[in-house]
Design an enzyme around this catalytic site. Structure first.
Site, PDB file in Angstrom:
ATOM      1  N   PRO A 281      43.437  56.449  35.987  1.00  0.00           N
ATOM      2  CA  PRO A 281      42.580  55.541  36.762  1.00  0.00           C
ATOM      3  C   PRO A 281      43.391  54.804  37.811  1.00  0.00           C
ATOM      4  O   PRO A 281      44.485  54.314  37.528  1.00  0.00           O
ATOM      5  CB  PRO A 281      42.036  54.580  35.703  1.00  0.00           C
ATOM      6  CG  PRO A 281      43.056  54.624  34.599  1.00  0.00           C
ATOM      7  CD  PRO A 281      43.594  56.012  34.593  1.00  0.00           C
ATOM      8  N   MET A 282      42.836  54.732  39.028  1.00  0.00           N
ATOM      9  CA  MET A 282      43.531  54.058  40.128  1.00  0.00           C
ATOM     10  C   MET A 282      42.523  53.349  41.015  1.00  0.00           C
ATOM     11  O   MET A 282      41.606  53.989  41.547  1.00  0.00           O
ATOM     12  CB  MET A 282      44.322  55.072  40.969  1.00  0.00           C
ATOM     13  CG  MET A 282      45.513  55.657  40.261  1.00  0.00           C
ATOM     14  SD  MET A 282      46.307  56.958  41.235  1.00  0.00           S
ATOM     15  CE  MET A 282      45.121  58.301  41.020  1.00  0.00           C
ATOM     16  N   THR A 283      42.679  52.042  41.157  1.00  0.00           N
ATOM     17  CA  THR A 283      41.803  51.274  42.037  1.00  0.00           C
ATOM     18  C   THR A 283      42.003  51.721  43.480  1.00  0.00           C
ATOM     19  O   THR A 283      43.128  51.799  43.965  1.00  0.00           O
ATOM     20  CB  THR A 283      42.121  49.771  41.912  1.00  0.00           C
ATOM     21  OG1 THR A 283      41.807  49.359  40.585  1.00  0.00           O
ATOM     22  CG2 THR A 283      41.314  48.950  42.898  1.00  0.00           C
TER      23      THR A 283
ATOM     24  N   GLN B 112      36.371  54.445  33.724  1.00  0.00           N
ATOM     25  CA  GLN B 112      37.180  53.380  33.137  1.00  0.00           C
ATOM     26  C   GLN B 112      36.439  52.058  33.301  1.00  0.00           C
ATOM     27  O   GLN B 112      36.104  51.654  34.423  1.00  0.00           O
ATOM     28  CB  GLN B 112      38.555  53.255  33.783  1.00  0.00           C
ATOM     29  CG  GLN B 112      39.430  52.286  32.964  1.00  0.00           C
ATOM     30  CD  GLN B 112      40.696  51.850  33.658  1.00  0.00           C
ATOM     31  OE1 GLN B 112      40.627  51.255  34.710  1.00  0.00           O
ATOM     32  NE2 GLN B 112      41.830  52.124  33.053  1.00  0.00           N
TER      33      GLN B 112
ATOM     34  N   TYR C 127      44.431  42.631  32.132  1.00  0.00           N
ATOM     35  CA  TYR C 127      43.014  42.342  32.299  1.00  0.00           C
ATOM     36  C   TYR C 127      42.441  41.812  30.979  1.00  0.00           C
ATOM     37  O   TYR C 127      43.195  41.494  30.059  1.00  0.00           O
ATOM     38  CB  TYR C 127      42.292  43.565  32.858  1.00  0.00           C
ATOM     39  CG  TYR C 127      42.836  43.932  34.224  1.00  0.00           C
ATOM     40  CD1 TYR C 127      42.628  43.088  35.317  1.00  0.00           C
ATOM     41  CD2 TYR C 127      43.617  45.070  34.409  1.00  0.00           C
ATOM     42  CE1 TYR C 127      43.168  43.387  36.567  1.00  0.00           C
ATOM     43  CE2 TYR C 127      44.151  45.371  35.650  1.00  0.00           C
ATOM     44  CZ  TYR C 127      43.926  44.528  36.731  1.00  0.00           C
ATOM     45  OH  TYR C 127      44.469  44.808  37.955  1.00  0.00           O
TER      46      TYR C 127
END
Length: 357
Positions: A23-25, A98, A177
């Site tokens: 997962p990558m923003t 995610q 988070y």
């Protein structure tokens, strides 16, 4: 012999290889947290991965961390995601969403109210806002009666994810988070049943995962963890004890996988591998560190017992990463200036390897 290119059975999914897109923003969502046609193209280009894990998706409005990130808490967001998941499936891929609740890593300018966290302890550093980086604000400590509602937000978003066509979900329990904040020994100063000793600090994570597994099935549920990491100022004073206890509780839920980042000593990570009876996805390189995961690091962890290996930044510049790894082809460099700038430049503009005529 197990290699990156050996198939793997993950719950009801047959993965053609063991390469996971981490997962990558990318902050490319439209107003209202809606997925876009460009996002559909981006993920579809990378569908040769054994499994794609999407960018962080907020499970409720207060859980949004960064501007221009997508959500899964409205009907419109579900509808916007359907073309994305359909594009991945049409290209032969598999994709988990995610679910990322930012907790204290947010700002009133982004969400319209004070962020929440386990305690009134601000994150360390600047957070992204619609007008640029600003110091992390003081969060509002969740009341005891409010905590279960935030845990349930993951389960509600998971139901929406399945409705949107995702094959499953990964709870973001890493990188400072909300779940990570509850695990922390300095962000979580609570004196109720969610703070203090290890058994209490893992409770929020266990409740969130258990609710999600009940909602959509354990075989569709994973969680990402970063043992010992210090993102956004979190600290964990008892990493081996806490994560062993957490994995012991999670093992009862028959999950699809746990996804661990290499954020502590390798001997601790190996012990956690031994403590976890199910599928392990390993992210072998410290996130956003100077080194990227390559085939050598992947092979190393397959040899240590990982079942799947996740690659982050390499997937940004190499939509055909699986074939590059398989063929020993050069891995193209990524332009970090385009990570969060929005638009299609540095998003859809990377090409597959060009073979000589």
């Amino acid at each position: 012999m197990t290699t990156l290119f050996t198939s793997y059975q993950l719950g009801g999914l047959t993965l053609p290889n063991r390469v996971v897109m981490a997962p990558m923003t990318r902050v490319r969502a439209a107003a209202g947290g809606l997925a876009t046609p460009s996002m559909a193209a981006y993920y579809a280009q990378r569908a040769t991965a054994g499994l794609i894990v999407s960018e962080g998706v907020q499970p409720n409005a207060i859980g949004q961390s960064n501007p221009s990130t997508p959500g899964l808490h409205t009907d419109a967001q579900v509808a916007a995601w359907r073309p994305v998941t359909a594009a991945v499936h049409t290209n032969g891929g598999r994709i988990f969403a995610q679910l990322m609740h930012g907790g204290r890593v947010s700002h009133p300018d982004t969400i319209g109210e004070r962020p929440v966290g386990p305690s009134a302890v601000p994150a360390v550093g600047d957070v992204f806002t619609p007008t640029g980086p600003q110091p992390a604000p003081m969060p509002r400590a969740l009341e005891s009666a409010e905590v279960p509602e935030q845990a349930l937000s993951y389960a509600r978003a998971a139901r929406r994810a399945v409705d949107a066509g995702f094959d499953g979900v990964e709870l973001h329990g890493a990188n400072g988070y909300l779940i990570s904040q509850f695990l922390s020994s300095n962000a979580n100063l609570r004196t109720d049943g969610y703070g203090g000793p290890v058994a209490n600090r893992i409770r929020f994570a266990v409740e969130a995962v258990a609710a999600t597994a009940e909602a959509i099935g354990g075989h569709r549920t994973g969680i990402r963890l970063s043992p010992g990491a210090t993102f956004w100022g979190v600290e964990e004073s008892d990493v081996p004890e806490m994560y062993t206890a957490l994995l012991t509780e999670l093992a009862r839920l028959d999950l699809a996988y746990i996804h661990i980042e290499a954020t502590t000593d390798e001997d601790v990570l190996i012990a956690l591998r031994k403590a976890w009876p199910g599928t392990l996805v390993m992210n072998p390189v410290y996130p956003m560190g100077p080194k990227q995961t390559g085939k050598d690091e992947a092979d190393h962890w397959l040899g240590l017992g990982a079942d799947l290996v996740s690659f982050g930044r390499a997937f940004i510049a190499n939509p055909d990463l699986v074939e590059r790894l398989r063929g020993g082809l050069p891995i193209a460099p990524v332009d970090e200036a385009t990570f969060y700038q929005g638009g299609d430049q540095g998003y859809l503009t990377y090409s597959p390897h060009a073979y000589a005529a």
